[in-house]
Motif scaffolding. Structure first.
Motif, short mmCIF file in Angstrom:
data_model
loop_
_atom_site.label_atom_id
_atom_site.label_comp_id
_atom_site.label_asym_id
_atom_site.label_seq_id
_atom_site.Cartn_x
_atom_site.Cartn_y
_atom_site.Cartn_z
N PRO A 276 0.83 -1.22 0.00
CA PRO A 276 0.00 0.00 0.00
C PRO A 276 0.85 1.26 0.00
N HIS A 277 0.41 2.28 -0.70
CA HIS A 277 1.07 3.57 -0.65
C HIS A 277 0.75 4.28 0.67
N VAL A 278 -0.49 4.09 1.14
CA VAL A 278 -0.97 4.76 2.35
C VAL A 278 -1.55 3.70 3.29
N ARG A 279 -1.20 3.78 4.58
CA ARG A 279 -1.79 2.89 5.60
C ARG A 279 -2.38 3.76 6.70
N LEU A 280 -3.66 3.56 6.97
CA LEU A 280 -4.35 4.28 8.04
C LEU A 280 -4.79 3.29 9.10
N LEU A 281 -4.43 3.55 10.34
CA LEU A 281 -4.80 2.69 11.45
C LEU A 281 -6.03 3.27 12.14
N LEU A 282 -7.09 2.46 12.22
CA LEU A 282 -8.31 2.83 12.94
C LEU A 282 -8.36 2.04 14.24
N SER A 283 -8.46 2.74 15.35
CA SER A 283 -8.51 2.07 16.66
C SER A 283 -9.65 2.64 17.49
N LYS A 284 -10.41 1.75 18.08
CA LYS A 284 -11.58 2.14 18.85
C LYS A 284 -11.18 2.78 20.17
N SER A 287 -13.54 5.14 25.61
CA SER A 287 -13.72 6.21 26.60
C SER A 287 -14.42 7.42 25.99
N THR A 288 -14.24 7.63 24.68
CA THR A 288 -14.89 8.75 24.01
C THR A 288 -15.95 8.29 23.02
N ASN A 289 -16.26 7.00 23.01
CA ASN A 289 -17.22 6.43 22.07
C ASN A 289 -16.86 6.79 20.63
N GLY A 290 -15.60 6.73 20.32
CA GLY A 290 -15.16 7.09 18.98
C GLY A 290 -13.97 6.26 18.55
N THR A 291 -13.34 6.71 17.50
CA THR A 291 -12.21 6.00 16.92
C THR A 291 -11.10 6.98 16.61
N CYS A 292 -9.88 6.57 16.85
CA CYS A 292 -8.70 7.37 16.51
C CYS A 292 -8.15 6.89 15.17
N ILE A 293 -7.89 7.80 14.26
CA ILE A 293 -7.28 7.46 12.98
C ILE A 293 -5.85 8.02 12.95
N THR A 294 -4.90 7.14 12.71
CA THR A 294 -3.49 7.53 12.68
C THR A 294 -2.88 7.10 11.35
N SER A 305 3.47 15.26 12.73
CA SER A 305 3.74 14.52 13.96
C SER A 305 2.58 13.61 14.31
N SER A 306 2.89 12.51 15.01
CA SER A 306 1.86 11.54 15.38
C SER A 306 0.84 12.15 16.32
N SER A 307 1.24 13.06 17.19
CA SER A 307 0.29 13.66 18.12
C SER A 307 -0.75 14.50 17.38
N ARG A 308 -0.32 15.19 16.33
CA ARG A 308 -1.25 15.97 15.51
C ARG A 308 -2.25 15.05 14.82
N LEU A 309 -1.77 13.93 14.33
CA LEU A 309 -2.67 12.98 13.67
C LEU A 309 -3.68 12.43 14.65
N LEU A 310 -3.24 12.14 15.85
CA LEU A 310 -4.14 11.59 16.86
C LEU A 310 -5.25 12.57 17.17
N THR A 311 -4.90 13.85 17.29
CA THR A 311 -5.90 14.86 17.60
C THR A 311 -6.91 15.00 16.47
N LEU A 312 -6.42 15.07 15.24
CA LEU A 312 -7.33 15.17 14.11
C LEU A 312 -8.23 13.96 14.02
N GLY A 313 -7.66 12.79 14.23
CA GLY A 313 -8.45 11.57 14.14
C GLY A 313 -9.56 11.55 15.16
N MET A 314 -9.27 11.93 16.40
CA MET A 314 -10.27 11.89 17.45
C MET A 314 -11.34 12.95 17.22
N LEU A 315 -10.95 14.13 16.73
CA LEU A 315 -11.93 15.16 16.44
C LEU A 315 -12.89 14.71 15.36
N PHE A 316 -12.33 14.07 14.34
CA PHE A 316 -13.15 13.60 13.22
C PHE A 316 -14.20 12.61 13.70
#
Length: 328
Positions: A276-284, A287-294, A305-316
């Protein structure tokens, strides 16, 4: 794809007797060979020489790689072909700086119920609604839901009932769904899609989705045999060919397996990781009833940075939890 007779000059074991054996099973090229179950072929290949020929072709398919391209060719390809397709989810598009990229194979990896299928359905409905092209959807686990597609469309529509029904009908006609339950059928259908694209029968295909690819490949990888690995490499090669040669956005899903010390890791192993050119990790995130995308891998976003990705993923996910996780 090479005719078997062309391989005899380099590999003498692929002689006329071996080609006659293959022809009796409808095998005329090296890729035709991989569309058949190895154990079934070996049951008919009584002489040891025929079995050695089978192993030789597996070795050929394992070593196959795309031709080398120089830097200028790669730059021209990146500038001309790699448009982005919006997923219909604003936060995912922000995360990926525009959306899913044509010409790339994007992998969504994560455990069960992490939202992989919901992202696929959302992207399929949005692309089919807003672009002049088709979405080809290979469903390997009966997860495709027309009702879910209709719900996604209703969330972004304020049209009258009659107009909305017309939109749903148009979108459904633009999504071509096939049920695929084994790797041999998948390889056959990928080759058929390539032939259709070359002959411009399906020249308007913008997106190809396989949900889930790992459920087809994982069973043939058991035991560490070369045949399963060759099948996986061939599938990856065909997906990259479809993406690159025809400027299609390819999306596949992959599940998680237990790794060292019980830590989960993407299935299909190290060999698949480079495809794959791109790999996105989805993790449940319960605690927030959501998913983090990294982002695990991306050719253009390595500086984030990974912390920025974590924040965007959780907001989404926090903003669209209901639209992604509701099931029927």
């Amino acid at each position: 794809m090479a005719p078997l007779e062309d391989l005899e000059r380099i590999y003498p074991i692929i002689d006329s007797d071996f080609r006659m054996f293959c022809a009796s099973h409808g095998i005329f090229t090296d890729e035709d060979f991989l569309l058949h179950d190895l154990s079934a072929l070996e049951a008919f290949a009584a002489p040891e020489k025929l079995k050695q020929g089978i192993k030789q072709i597996i070795s050929i398919m394992e070593s196959r790689q795309r031709p080398w391209l120089n830097g200028l060719e790669l730059l021209e390809d990146a500038q001309l072909n790699k448009c982005t397709l919006s997923t219909g989810c604003e936060r995912i598009d922000v995360l990926l700086q525009g959306g899913l990229r044509e010409g790339h194979v994007t992998e969504l990896v994560g455990p069960s119920c992490s939202g992989k299928t919901q992202v696929c359905l959302k992207a399929a409905s949005h692309v089919a609604r807003n672009s002049l092209g088709k979405v080809v959807y290979f469903d390997t686990g009966n997860s495709f839901s027309p009702k879910r597609i209709a719900q996604f469309l209703s969330l972004s529509s304020d049209a009258s009932t009659a107009e909305f029904n017309k939109t749903v009908e148009r979108v459904m006609r633009s999504i071509v769904c096939h049920s695929v339950f084994d790797i041999f059928t998948l390889l056959d259908m990928l080759r058929q899609l390539i032939n259709n694209l070359k002959s411009q029968i399906d020249f308007q295909v913008r997106m190809l989705i396989i949900d889930s690819l790992s459920s087809l490949i994982a069973p043939v990888l058991g035991g560490g045999g070369a045949h399963g690995h060759a099948l996986m490499v061939t599938a990856g090669f065909l997906l990259k060919e479809i993406a690159h040669e025809f400027n299609v956005c390819v999306v596949v899903t992959n599940h998680m397996v237990a790794g060292e010390a019980g830590i989960s890791k993407p299935a299909l192993g190290e060999s698949w990781k480079s495809i794959p050119h791109v790999r996105l990790l989805l993790s449940k995130k319960y605690s927030t009833n959501g998913t983090c995308i990294t982002i695990l891998k991306h050719p253009y976003l390595v500086g984030i940075s990974s912390s920025r990705l974590l924040t965007l993923g959780m907001l989404f996910i926090h903003c669209i939890t209901v639209s992604l996780t509701t099931r029927y």
